[in-house]
Design an enzyme around this catalytic site. Structure first.
Site, mmCIF file in Angstrom:
data_model
loop_
_atom_site.group_PDB
_atom_site.id
_atom_site.type_symbol
_atom_site.label_atom_id
_atom_site.label_comp_id
_atom_site.label_asym_id
_atom_site.label_seq_id
_atom_site.Cartn_x
_atom_site.Cartn_y
_atom_site.Cartn_z
ATOM 1 N N LYS A 42 46.173 11.154 -16.421
ATOM 2 C CA LYS A 42 46.089 10.240 -17.541
ATOM 3 C C LYS A 42 45.857 10.998 -18.847
ATOM 4 O O LYS A 42 46.031 10.466 -19.933
ATOM 5 C CB LYS A 42 44.913 9.283 -17.327
ATOM 6 C CG LYS A 42 45.036 8.438 -16.087
ATOM 7 C CD LYS A 42 43.763 7.607 -15.893
ATOM 8 C CE LYS A 42 43.750 6.970 -14.544
ATOM 9 N NZ LYS A 42 42.385 6.448 -14.216
ATOM 10 N N GLU A 97 51.382 18.087 -21.183
ATOM 11 C CA GLU A 97 50.084 18.243 -20.500
ATOM 12 C C GLU A 97 48.941 18.122 -21.494
ATOM 13 O O GLU A 97 49.075 18.521 -22.644
ATOM 14 C CB GLU A 97 50.015 19.654 -19.872
ATOM 15 C CG GLU A 97 50.437 19.731 -18.428
ATOM 16 C CD GLU A 97 49.331 19.291 -17.467
ATOM 17 O OE1 GLU A 97 48.434 18.525 -17.857
ATOM 18 O OE2 GLU A 97 49.390 19.720 -16.306
ATOM 19 N N ASP A 98 47.783 17.638 -21.031
ATOM 20 C CA ASP A 98 46.599 17.636 -21.888
ATOM 21 C C ASP A 98 46.029 19.045 -22.008
ATOM 22 O O ASP A 98 45.757 19.530 -23.098
ATOM 23 C CB ASP A 98 45.530 16.646 -21.382
ATOM 24 C CG ASP A 98 45.129 16.858 -19.926
ATOM 25 O OD1 ASP A 98 45.747 17.694 -19.227
ATOM 26 O OD2 ASP A 98 44.179 16.188 -19.476
ATOM 27 N N ASP A 101 44.303 24.639 -17.484
ATOM 28 C CA ASP A 101 42.983 25.179 -17.168
ATOM 29 C C ASP A 101 43.165 26.247 -16.077
ATOM 30 O O ASP A 101 43.525 27.379 -16.392
ATOM 31 C CB ASP A 101 42.113 23.993 -16.736
ATOM 32 C CG ASP A 101 40.674 24.350 -16.463
ATOM 33 O OD1 ASP A 101 40.078 25.085 -17.242
ATOM 34 O OD2 ASP A 101 40.133 23.876 -15.442
ATOM 35 N N PHE A 150 33.883 22.677 -21.080
ATOM 36 C CA PHE A 150 34.447 21.432 -20.581
ATOM 37 C C PHE A 150 34.550 20.455 -21.746
ATOM 38 O O PHE A 150 33.552 20.105 -22.359
ATOM 39 C CB PHE A 150 33.600 20.849 -19.451
ATOM 40 C CG PHE A 150 34.324 19.743 -18.738
ATOM 41 C CD1 PHE A 150 35.242 20.035 -17.745
ATOM 42 C CD2 PHE A 150 34.116 18.422 -19.095
ATOM 43 C CE1 PHE A 150 35.954 19.016 -17.116
ATOM 44 C CE2 PHE A 150 34.822 17.392 -18.471
ATOM 45 C CZ PHE A 150 35.733 17.693 -17.482
ATOM 46 N N ARG A 163 37.668 9.089 -22.837
ATOM 47 C CA ARG A 163 39.071 9.351 -23.193
ATOM 48 C C ARG A 163 39.432 8.799 -24.573
ATOM 49 O O ARG A 163 40.357 9.272 -25.223
ATOM 50 C CB ARG A 163 40.019 8.700 -22.173
ATOM 51 C CG ARG A 163 40.003 9.341 -20.804
ATOM 52 C CD ARG A 163 41.202 8.836 -20.002
ATOM 53 N NE ARG A 163 41.072 9.066 -18.576
ATOM 54 C CZ ARG A 163 41.406 10.194 -17.954
ATOM 55 N NH1 ARG A 163 41.889 11.193 -18.642
ATOM 56 N NH2 ARG A 163 41.267 10.307 -16.649
HETATM 57 P P1 IMP Z 1 44.289 22.679 -13.996
HETATM 58 O O1 IMP Z 1 42.944 23.257 -13.603
HETATM 59 O O2 IMP Z 1 45.055 23.593 -14.912
HETATM 60 O O3 IMP Z 1 45.064 22.284 -12.781
HETATM 61 O O4 IMP Z 1 43.959 21.385 -14.838
HETATM 62 C C1 IMP Z 1 44.217 20.128 -14.303
HETATM 63 C C2 IMP Z 1 43.651 18.994 -15.058
HETATM 64 O O5 IMP Z 1 42.246 19.089 -15.062
HETATM 65 C C3 IMP Z 1 44.024 18.874 -16.514
HETATM 66 O O6 IMP Z 1 45.300 18.314 -16.707
HETATM 67 C C4 IMP Z 1 42.905 17.968 -17.003
HETATM 68 O O7 IMP Z 1 43.213 16.611 -16.779
HETATM 69 C C5 IMP Z 1 41.724 18.401 -16.162
HETATM 70 N N1 IMP Z 1 40.839 19.304 -16.932
HETATM 71 C C6 IMP Z 1 40.809 20.645 -16.941
HETATM 72 N N2 IMP Z 1 39.872 21.108 -17.814
HETATM 73 C C7 IMP Z 1 39.321 20.007 -18.366
HETATM 74 C C8 IMP Z 1 38.319 19.801 -19.371
HETATM 75 O O8 IMP Z 1 37.727 20.730 -19.965
HETATM 76 N N3 IMP Z 1 38.020 18.499 -19.666
HETATM 77 C C9 IMP Z 1 38.627 17.435 -19.075
HETATM 78 N N4 IMP Z 1 39.591 17.574 -18.152
HETATM 79 C C10 IMP Z 1 39.938 18.854 -17.803
#
Ligand code: IMP
Length: 173
Positions: A42, A97-98, A101, A150, A163
């Site tokens: 989302k 993508e948001d 990470d 975070f 959000r």
């Molecule tokens: P990934 O660790 O790159 O797979 O990130 C997957 C998802 O984790 C992202 O698309 C976000 O929705 C969520 N995410 C990662 N870091 C944060 C953060 O600092 N705050 C909120 N959501 C996060």
């Protein structure tokens, strides 16, 4: 439990300025080709809504849903919670993508979408946290690179809350 304090990391005005620049970069890269923007639910909903208003090429909008986080930690397993409504074969696809990470979600989605034979497949991410990478992957267009904190707000959540905040924030215990 005492209510958590929220501190602004990137204010709304700075976000809007950078998104206008990103929209111009993307418009220049694609020219007048039509693109399919695939928003990753989302977290990308607010970013996509603002970004698309700065893109001048014709666009179709799709959403895909993934889940991997519980609280502030990733489970390490990415799951699809919603698939695209229409095929993307022979389309120029831009994944929205948001945040990148650990890189697990993006790697998974690039794998899933590339099997559907798009003409091209690129990524725009609102945020990049390169210090957290567990798998080597890069976005093609990046809004902001941030430290290992975070973050919440501007679409991003902590346990499905925050959000709606218009600024990018951090939670202070
Ligand atoms: P990934 O660790 O790159 O797979 O990130 C997957 C998802 O984790 C992202 O698309 C976000 O929705 C969520 N995410 C990662 N870091 C944060 C953060 O600092 N705050 C909120 N959501 C996060």
């Amino acid at each position: 439990m005492a209510p958590a304090k929220v501190e602004i990391l990137i204010p709304h005005e700075q976000i809007q300025k950078r998104i206008a620049e990103l929209g111009a970069e993307i418009s220049a890269a694609y020219g007048d080709r039509s693109i399919v923007l695939v928003g990753v639910l989302k977290g990308s909903f607010m970013f996509l809504a603002d970004l698309v208003r700065h893109i001048s090429c014709p666009v179709r909008i799709e959403f895909i849903g993934t889940k991997s986080y519980e609280g502030t930690t990733t489970s390490g397993q990415v799951q699809l919670t919603k698939d695209l409504d229409k095929p993307i074969q022979d389309e120029d696809v831009l994944l929205v993508e948001d945040i990148i990470d650990t890189g697990l979600t993006l790697t998974y989605l690039l794998h899933v979408l590339s099997q559907r034979q798009p003409r091209s497949l690129k990524t725009v991410a609102f945020l990049d946290k390169p210090s957290r990478r567990r798998i080597e992957v890069r976005g093609d267009f990046i809004g902001f690179t941030i430290e290992d904190k975070f973050v919440i707000g501007y679409g991003l959540d902590f346990e499905q809350r925050y959000r709606h905040l218009k600024d990018l924030c951090i939670l202070v215990p």
